[in-house]
Design an enzyme around this catalytic site. Structure first.
Site, PDB file in Angstrom:
ATOM      1  N   ASP A  71       0.832  -1.208   0.000  1.00 43.75           N
ATOM      2  CA  ASP A  71       0.000   0.000   0.000  1.00 43.75           C
ATOM      3  C   ASP A  71       0.864   1.254   0.000  1.00 43.75           C
ATOM      4  O   ASP A  71       1.977   1.255   0.522  1.00 43.75           O
ATOM      5  CB  ASP A  71      -0.921  -0.026   1.228  1.00 43.75           C
ATOM      6  CG  ASP A  71      -2.071   0.969   1.097  1.00 43.75           C
ATOM      7  OD1 ASP A  71      -2.368   1.386  -0.052  1.00 43.75           O
ATOM      8  OD2 ASP A  71      -2.659   1.329   2.123  1.00 43.75           O
ATOM      9  N   HIS A 123       2.123   3.192  -9.026  1.00 51.64           N
ATOM     10  CA  HIS A 123       1.888   1.757  -9.291  1.00 51.64           C
ATOM     11  C   HIS A 123       3.035   1.189 -10.129  1.00 51.64           C
ATOM     12  O   HIS A 123       3.505   0.079  -9.888  1.00 51.64           O
ATOM     13  CB  HIS A 123       0.560   1.552 -10.020  1.00 51.64           C
ATOM     14  CG  HIS A 123      -0.642   1.976  -9.229  1.00 51.64           C
ATOM     15  ND1 HIS A 123      -0.775   1.690  -7.895  1.00 51.64           N
ATOM     16  CD2 HIS A 123      -1.763   2.655  -9.576  1.00 51.64           C
ATOM     17  CE1 HIS A 123      -1.923   2.191  -7.452  1.00 51.64           C
ATOM     18  NE2 HIS A 123      -2.545   2.784  -8.456  1.00 51.64           N
ATOM     19  N   LEU A 176      10.580 -20.691  -4.781  1.00 49.56           N
ATOM     20  CA  LEU A 176       9.634 -19.786  -4.111  1.00 49.56           C
ATOM     21  C   LEU A 176       8.233 -19.873  -4.736  1.00 49.56           C
ATOM     22  O   LEU A 176       8.078 -19.832  -5.955  1.00 49.56           O
ATOM     23  CB  LEU A 176      10.145 -18.346  -4.224  1.00 49.56           C
ATOM     24  CG  LEU A 176       9.234 -17.262  -3.639  1.00 49.56           C
ATOM     25  CD1 LEU A 176       9.219 -17.306  -2.119  1.00 49.56           C
ATOM     26  CD2 LEU A 176       9.669 -15.875  -4.115  1.00 49.56           C
TER      27      LEU A 176
END
Ligand code: IPE
Ligand code: IPE
Ligand code: MG
Length: 255
Positions: A28, A45, A139
């Protein structure tokens, strides 16, 4: 612990390792990062993707097995149409650009969330990326897109009930967990939220029951490996009791 074993932190006491096995992140603060620089929100973004790339690598290097990030919530449709379209384009472009490298790094890529409202091209690309990396053992990198914790729980419950409409006994936690979209992962050990807000915003509601929560004022585009290390260090200083007393834990470690 990988898929198939649906353990629950409220029914079993999970093993706790030095490095969190599963980290969940609410990325955020992109908009505020951009506004501080007098840039349009979407510039934040775009920079957020760079921070994500660094975090993915940082998690891989530190031996984290699951990284799950919140990229778009079921409530983010409420944003201006231009911002939503930009985010979708950014997702498509980033996936196109990064998927090969993720595959080469033995990472397994998944998306959780309700993809039914997404552009068909994006959905196809997501499914292809998931298939390409399905056998990878490194991962586990998961992106939550049009995800909502309530949607997830309701969806899981509805599936259980549809499959077994005659059922009279209560469903168990393990049965419900096996239908949730994170059914392939242990519950998160560490939750990180950047951007200063101290809320869950409808992320993994079920799975965060006993997760250690870490909030930082750093805006997501500024989050780097040092910030990741600070979060992990905070996690390592916690005592995860899962309902027990501190004394009980000390006795166990002395055994
Ligand atoms: C998080 O950053 C990214 C998404 C929700 C897609 P924000 O866009 O929420 O940034 P702030 O919170 O407005 O600064
Ligand atoms: C949460 O951030 C969702 C994502 C990071 C994708 P928001 O910025 O949407 O959360 P609220 O609205 O401040 O709770
Ligand atoms: Mg926000």
């Amino acid at each position: 612990m990988v898929g198939g074993l649906f353990r629950s932190s409220t029914r079993d006491i999970p093993d706790v390792s030095e490095v969190p096995e599963h980290i969940a992140v609410i990325m955020d603060g992109n908009g505020r990062w951009a506004r501080k620089r007098l840039l349009p929100r979407v510039a934040g973004h775009a920079r957020g993707v760079d921070a994500l790339r660094a975090t993915v690598r940082g998690c891989k290097d530190r031996g984290v097995r699951f990284l799950t990030v919140f990229a778009f919530s079921s409530e983010n449709w409420r944003r201006p149409q231009e911002e939503v379209s930009f985010l979708m384009q950014l997702f498509l472009k980033s996936l196109q650009k990064e998927i090969r490298r993720m595959h080469e790094n033995d990472m397994r890529f998944r998306v959780i969330g309700d993809l039914s409202k997404f552009d068909a091209r994006l959905v196809d690309m997501i499914r292809e990326a998931e298939a390409l990396t399905a056998d990878n053992g490194g991962l586990n990198f998961t992106v939550a897109a049009n995800y909502g914790g309530r949607w997830d729980i309701l969806d899981a419950m509805s599936r259980l009930m549809t499959r077994d409409p005659q059922r009279r006994e209560r469903f168990t936690e393990e049965e419900l967990a096996s239908e949730l979209s994170m059914n392939f992962a242990p519950e998160p050990d560490l939750f990180i939220r950047t951007g200063g807000e101290k809320r869950i915003s409808n992320f993994l509601l079920w799975q965060l029951a006993y997760t250690e929560l870490y909030f930082t004022d750093a805006l997501w585009p500024d989050f780097d490996v040092d910030a990741l290390d600070a979060a992990i260090a905070s996690y390592q200083a916690r005592e995860r009791r899962f309902g027990r007393t501190s004394e009980q834990l000390k006795t166990r470690s002395g055994e």
